[in-house]
Design an enzyme around this catalytic site. Structure first.
Site, PDB file in Angstrom:
ATOM      1  N   ARG A   1       0.822  -1.207   0.000  1.00  0.00           N
ATOM      2  CA  ARG A   1       0.000   0.000   0.000  1.00  0.00           C
ATOM      3  C   ARG A   1       0.864   1.270   0.000  1.00  0.00           C
ATOM      4  O   ARG A   1       0.554   2.227  -0.706  1.00  0.00           O
ATOM      5  CB  ARG A   1      -0.935   0.009   1.218  1.00  0.00           C
ATOM      6  CG  ARG A   1      -2.087  -0.978   1.088  1.00  0.00           C
ATOM      7  CD  ARG A   1      -3.049  -0.850   2.266  1.00  0.00           C
ATOM      8  NE  ARG A   1      -4.195  -1.755   2.106  1.00  0.00           N
ATOM      9  CZ  ARG A   1      -5.205  -1.819   2.962  1.00  0.00           C
ATOM     10  NH1 ARG A   1      -5.216  -1.054   4.037  1.00  0.00           N
ATOM     11  NH2 ARG A   1      -6.205  -2.641   2.744  1.00  0.00           N
TER      12      ARG A   1
ATOM     13  N   GLU B   1     -12.165   4.153  17.261  1.00  0.00           N
ATOM     14  CA  GLU B   1     -11.046   4.809  16.593  1.00  0.00           C
ATOM     15  C   GLU B   1     -10.595   6.066  17.317  1.00  0.00           C
ATOM     16  O   GLU B   1      -9.484   6.557  17.082  1.00  0.00           O
ATOM     17  CB  GLU B   1     -11.428   5.158  15.148  1.00  0.00           C
ATOM     18  CG  GLU B   1     -10.255   5.584  14.280  1.00  0.00           C
ATOM     19  CD  GLU B   1     -10.642   5.904  12.849  1.00  0.00           C
ATOM     20  OE1 GLU B   1      -9.828   6.544  12.146  1.00  0.00           O
ATOM     21  OE2 GLU B   1     -11.760   5.519  12.418  1.00  0.00           O
TER      22      GLU B   1
END
Length: 572
Positions: free
Chosen positions: A292, A380
């Site tokens: 990535r 998160e």
């Protein structure tokens, strides 16, 4: 003529800010423990945030289709975190995850099965198949729907949407509630709470393009920081390399292309329809083998060289594959793509790096406590568990495990606390005056808050994106300082229903300090590690195997370098 809207007052045992997956799970657990809960969200309950948009998989060591254990999941999580994981939190994520998944299964989430067992897929970074899912690109929506269904069984949970929390209130050092704006009326709201949980998600709205909901502005980080809680690892923002760019795509996750490219070998091409990754040391040889970070780097550099696509990205092409192969791989997604005018047999789509996830956040202990009495965090909004880079599939696992733990901890704290200070209206006066402030000039000050948000997003994308330099980061800090000066101390215009300029002002009041600490932390870390890449400081350094913390002092954030972490010291 100015108007003053009198505040509404609410009272609850547990206030939960944010109603995505973590917030809903926390509410369920707190209610099961006997607490009254106020679940507040600036948007729709259970239909905003990141969970409902997460269409891929959930990493969890069920061992339902082969040998696996949380210890193996933990080892992969620590490896992905590049030496910076808070192992206490990472271990809890891996150990509590299976219980959460099985509980959701009992609630009817509908995990995909094979021969009667919950099916597991093999995702990048894992040593074996352990990522569960529901069906084609529907995992997040299914999880959210399940939690909403269970939430409705609990009469002790009050659900309030259109509620923008702007400040936490402390009395005698304890968080005792909050001040909010009811967006639909502009009316100020004071909330008294015995415990408060921040479950507001990440900060991806700081960037031009992101894979999460519009309301992921870093609200929770700013709220926690101003209340005195520490933040951790704010420099680590994860970018997804092939987020959908064009043509317009409705009803599908912008990061949906990854598993299909991985499976089928989709070709990355520049604006001239040329393969280009080998120019940057990452030849793919017709297969999806590029990592990535390498894909992000190659696309970014190709666009900068003037070889980007019309919308400013790269092409992803499946045109070398037959219609039969595409139909077999994409299944029902093919019909959704065709409805969007996308025929993969005849056209490539445009992709580019997109802000996806934030590894940093509020520093917490194993009970999700922030160190500030009365204040917890979940999902998160929590930092540290994933270190410098999140392992694929850990996002929803974190939402579930941390949300459940936070709800239990908040409820338990109420039962165990003696003589806790109550909400004092006097402590909320400054925040109330800010919300109630009305500019005598009904046109407001000459300030375009929407344009300022766009300017901030451009600054963060251009200078604090996937690849950074000292010069770029310093330029970003100058731009952020200029925006802070222009923002001022009070909102423009007058309170009222759905006043976008005022809501944008309060969003900027959140976004600017969060953008500042992300940039300051990135400038301080003079190495490249995980999602933090400095072009002027390539490679990891042993001296930087440590966390950075943000502390709020004298109305200003300060970056503090923490001790070196040894993640394996407590490994079983």
């Amino acid at each position: 003529m100015t108007t003053t809207l009198e505040p509404t007052h609410l009272s609850t045992d547990v206030l939960i800010i944010g109603a995505g997956g973590a917030g809903m799970y926390a509410a369920i657990e707190a209610a099961k423990a006997g607490s009254n809960v106020l679940l507040a969200d600036r948007s729709l309950i259970g239909r905003s945030g990141a969970t409902v948009m997460a269409m891929m998989t959930v990493a969890v060591a069920l061992g339902s289709q082969g040998p696996d254990a949380p210890a193996h999941h933990l080892a992969d999580t620590l490896a992905s975190g590049r030496g910076l994981c808070d192992e206490r939190l990472a271990r809890m994520l891996c150990e509590d995850g299976p219980e959460c998944i099985l509980e959701l299964d009992e609630w009817g989430a509908g995990w995909a099965r094979e021969n009667g067992a919950i099916k597991s897929a093999h995702a990048p970074g894992h040593d074996r198949p352990r990522c569960v899912y529901v069906d084609f690109l529907n995992t997040g929506p299914a999880v959210s729907k399940t939690l909403r269904k269970v939430l409705h069984r609990h009469d002790s949970v009050r659900r309030v949407g259109d509620m923008l929390i702007v400040d936490l209130i402390k009395s005698k050092g304890v968080v005792t509630g909050a001040v909010a704006i009811e967006i639909s009326t502009g009316r100020p709201v004071t909330i008294a709470a015995k415990a408060t949980i921040i479950a507001t998600g990440g900060l991806t709205r700081l960037y031009r393009r992101s894979s999460a909901s519009f309301n992921m502005s870093g609200d929770g980080y700013a709220l926690a920081m101003r209340a005195g809680a520490r933040l951790i690892d704010m420099e680590f923002v994860q970018f997804f390399p092939i987020g959908h760019l064009a043509p317009r795509l409705i009803g599908l996750d912008p990061i949906m292309w990854d598993p299909f490219r991985y499976k089928l070998g989709g070709r990355l091409l520049n604006g001239n329809m040329e393969e280009f990754t080998e120019r940057y040391g990452s030849s793919e040889d017709g297969r999806y083998v590029i990592t990535r970070d390498a894909a992000t780097y190659a696309i970014t550099k190709e666009v900068a060289a003037g070889r980007g696509t019309p919308s400013g990205g790269a092409y992803l092409s499946f045109m070398h594959l037959s219609a039969e192969t595409l139909n077999e791989a994409f299944g029902p997604v093919i019909k959704k793509l065709m409805a969007n005018g996308i025929d993969l047999t005849k056209m490539p789509i445009e992709v580019s790096p997109i802000a996806h996830y934030h590894m940093g956040g509020v520093a917490v202990d194993e009970q999700m406590g922030t160190g500030i009495p009365g204040l917890y965090a979940a999902g998160e909004a929590v930092g540290g568990a994933n270190g410098a880079n999140r392992l694929s599939g850990n996002a929803i696992t974190e939402v579930l495990a941390f949300g459940r733990r936070a709800g239990r901890s908040a409820a338990a704290s109420i039962q165990n606390t003696v003589d806790q200070p109550e909400f004092d209206p006097g402590d909320a006066q400054a925040a109330l005056e800010r919300v109630q402030h009305a500019d005598p000039d009904t046109r407001g000050r000459s300030i375009n808050t929407a344009a300022m948000i766009a300017e901030l997003q451009a600054t963060m994308s251009d200078y604090v994106g996937p690849f950074k330099t000292e010069a770029g980061l310093k330029t970003a800090l100058e731009s952020i300082a200029d925006l802070e000066d222009r923002l001022g101390d009070v909102p423009p215009g007058q309170p009222g229903a759905f006043e976008p300029s005022r809501i944008d002002w309060f969003d900027l009041r959140t976004m600017l300090p969060v953008a500042r600490v992300v940039t300051q932390a990135a400038l301080a870390r003079t190495e490249s590690r995980g999602a933090h890449q400095r072009e002027d400081h390539p490679g990891m350094l042993d001296e930087w195997r440590c966390n950075q913390f943000v502390e709020w002092e004298a109305d200003s954030p300060t970056i503090v370098r923490g001790p070196t972490i040894t993640t394996q010291e407590t490994a079983a």
